[in-house]
Design a protein around this motif. Structure first.
Motif, mmCIF file in Angstrom:
data_model
loop_
_atom_site.group_PDB
_atom_site.id
_atom_site.type_symbol
_atom_site.label_atom_id
_atom_site.label_comp_id
_atom_site.label_asym_id
_atom_site.label_seq_id
_atom_site.Cartn_x
_atom_site.Cartn_y
_atom_site.Cartn_z
ATOM 1 N N VAL A 27 0.856 -1.190 0.000
ATOM 2 C CA VAL A 27 0.000 0.000 0.000
ATOM 3 C C VAL A 27 0.890 1.237 0.000
ATOM 4 O O VAL A 27 1.747 1.392 0.874
ATOM 5 C CB VAL A 27 -0.931 0.029 1.243
ATOM 6 C CG1 VAL A 27 -1.753 1.306 1.274
ATOM 7 C CG2 VAL A 27 -1.839 -1.186 1.262
ATOM 8 N N GLY A 28 0.682 2.103 -0.976
ATOM 9 C CA GLY A 28 1.437 3.351 -1.028
ATOM 10 C C GLY A 28 2.940 3.135 -1.070
ATOM 11 O O GLY A 28 3.686 3.920 -0.492
ATOM 12 N N GLY A 29 3.373 2.062 -1.709
ATOM 13 C CA GLY A 29 4.797 1.776 -1.802
ATOM 14 C C GLY A 29 5.402 1.144 -0.565
ATOM 15 O O GLY A 29 6.601 0.933 -0.500
ATOM 16 N N ARG A 30 4.577 0.835 0.433
ATOM 17 C CA ARG A 30 5.056 0.216 1.673
ATOM 18 C C ARG A 30 4.453 -1.170 1.833
ATOM 19 O O ARG A 30 3.346 -1.429 1.392
ATOM 20 C CB ARG A 30 4.632 1.045 2.890
ATOM 21 C CG ARG A 30 5.186 2.424 2.914
ATOM 22 C CD ARG A 30 4.710 3.131 4.149
ATOM 23 N NE ARG A 30 5.057 4.539 4.066
ATOM 24 C CZ ARG A 30 5.109 5.335 5.086
ATOM 25 N NH1 ARG A 30 4.826 4.897 6.279
ATOM 26 N NH2 ARG A 30 5.438 6.599 4.941
ATOM 27 N N TRP A 31 5.187 -2.020 2.527
ATOM 28 C CA TRP A 31 4.646 -3.322 2.900
ATOM 29 C C TRP A 31 3.936 -3.201 4.245
ATOM 30 O O TRP A 31 4.539 -2.783 5.233
ATOM 31 C CB TRP A 31 5.750 -4.366 3.026
ATOM 32 C CG TRP A 31 6.162 -4.976 1.735
ATOM 33 C CD1 TRP A 31 7.361 -4.828 1.101
ATOM 34 C CD2 TRP A 31 5.380 -5.857 0.925
ATOM 35 N NE1 TRP A 31 7.364 -5.549 -0.067
ATOM 36 C CE2 TRP A 31 6.156 -6.191 -0.193
ATOM 37 C CE3 TRP A 31 4.102 -6.387 1.024
ATOM 38 C CZ2 TRP A 31 5.697 -7.031 -1.202
ATOM 39 C CZ3 TRP A 31 3.638 -7.226 0.020
ATOM 40 C CH2 TRP A 31 4.427 -7.541 -1.074
ATOM 41 N N LEU A 32 2.677 -3.536 4.267
ATOM 42 C CA LEU A 32 1.938 -3.716 5.521
ATOM 43 C C LEU A 32 1.947 -5.207 5.814
ATOM 44 O O LEU A 32 1.670 -6.017 4.936
ATOM 45 C CB LEU A 32 0.496 -3.244 5.395
ATOM 46 C CG LEU A 32 0.263 -1.780 5.051
ATOM 47 C CD1 LEU A 32 -1.227 -1.484 5.051
ATOM 48 C CD2 LEU A 32 0.986 -0.873 6.017
ATOM 49 N N VAL A 33 2.301 -5.562 7.029
ATOM 50 C CA VAL A 33 2.382 -6.966 7.410
ATOM 51 C C VAL A 33 1.720 -7.132 8.768
ATOM 52 O O VAL A 33 1.953 -6.335 9.683
ATOM 53 C CB VAL A 33 3.858 -7.435 7.484
ATOM 54 C CG1 VAL A 33 3.937 -8.889 7.909
ATOM 55 C CG2 VAL A 33 4.561 -7.227 6.141
ATOM 56 N N LEU A 34 0.898 -8.164 8.877
ATOM 57 C CA LEU A 34 0.319 -8.521 10.171
ATOM 58 C C LEU A 34 1.088 -9.708 10.732
ATOM 59 O O LEU A 34 1.237 -10.735 10.063
ATOM 60 C CB LEU A 34 -1.158 -8.897 10.024
ATOM 61 C CG LEU A 34 -2.138 -7.752 9.878
ATOM 62 C CD1 LEU A 34 -3.543 -8.294 9.633
ATOM 63 C CD2 LEU A 34 -2.135 -6.875 11.109
ATOM 64 N N ARG A 35 1.595 -9.534 11.945
ATOM 65 C CA ARG A 35 2.228 -10.652 12.647
ATOM 66 C C ARG A 35 1.188 -11.259 13.580
ATOM 67 O O ARG A 35 0.519 -10.551 14.331
ATOM 68 C CB ARG A 35 3.419 -10.164 13.480
ATOM 69 C CG ARG A 35 4.063 -11.309 14.300
ATOM 70 C CD ARG A 35 5.172 -10.825 15.195
ATOM 71 N NE ARG A 35 4.643 -9.896 16.198
ATOM 72 C CZ ARG A 35 5.382 -8.989 16.824
ATOM 73 N NH1 ARG A 35 6.671 -8.867 16.555
ATOM 74 N NH2 ARG A 35 4.836 -8.191 17.720
ATOM 75 N N LEU A 36 1.046 -12.561 13.523
ATOM 76 C CA LEU A 36 0.169 -13.279 14.438
ATOM 77 C C LEU A 36 0.934 -13.481 15.738
ATOM 78 O O LEU A 36 2.045 -14.008 15.737
ATOM 79 C CB LEU A 36 -0.232 -14.627 13.839
ATOM 80 C CG LEU A 36 -1.172 -15.496 14.658
ATOM 81 C CD1 LEU A 36 -2.508 -14.799 14.866
ATOM 82 C CD2 LEU A 36 -1.380 -16.834 13.959
ATOM 83 N N ASN A 37 0.357 -13.024 16.824
ATOM 84 C CA ASN A 37 1.018 -13.114 18.124
ATOM 85 C C ASN A 37 0.489 -14.295 18.928
ATOM 86 O O ASN A 37 -0.489 -14.932 18.531
ATOM 87 C CB ASN A 37 0.809 -11.810 18.907
ATOM 88 C CG ASN A 37 1.418 -10.619 18.206
ATOM 89 O OD1 ASN A 37 2.530 -10.684 17.695
ATOM 90 N ND2 ASN A 37 0.692 -9.510 18.174
ATOM 91 N N GLY A 38 1.127 -14.569 20.046
ATOM 92 C CA GLY A 38 0.708 -15.653 20.936
ATOM 93 C C GLY A 38 -0.517 -15.253 21.735
ATOM 94 O O GLY A 38 -0.418 -14.976 22.929
#
Length: 120
Positions: A27-38
């Motif tokens: 998005v908008g030249g950036r990587w958005l990443v969701l990390r799954l947490n414990g």
């Protein structure tokens, strides 16, 4: 979060095929990443923009349409490799603050780069 679409309505999430970083979007030249947490020991997800933490996310907006995950388009092999390289070292909750969780009460300590690279 100025780089998110207006109102954070639609994010073009992709299945990143990772147990640790299941979702990624460009998005908008950036990587958005969701990390799954414990979860429930930590917030369900942490949202990153180009490997910088943006927010912990307990309840993702419905407009993000994360489920069912397999209904999302998959990242290309090159994009998946780029995301995993970008997020290297950030698997355990708290790693982004220099204090990765190593508690006995959750599985964070096992969420290293090798585990993140295993295809989900």
């Amino acid at each position: 979060m100025e780089f998110l679409p207006e109102g954070s309505a639609r994010v073009p999430w992709h299945d990143a095929a990772s147990h640790v970083f299941p979702y990624a979007a460009r998005v908008g030249g950036r990587w958005l990443v969701l990390r799954l947490n414990g979860f429930p020991d930590h917030p369900l997800y942490t949202l990153f923009a180009d490997a910088r933490p943006v927010a912990d996310v307990e309840d993702p907006p419905g407009a993000w349409e994360l489920h069912p995950r397999k209904a999302l388009p998959s990242l290309t092999a090159a994009d998946r490799a780029a995301v995993l390289a970008l997020m290297a070292g950030l698997g355990p909750y708290g790693a982004e603050a220099g204090a990765p969780c190593d508690g006995d009460y959750c599985g964070c300590a096992a969420w290293d780069d090798a585990f993140a690279a295993v295809r989900a």
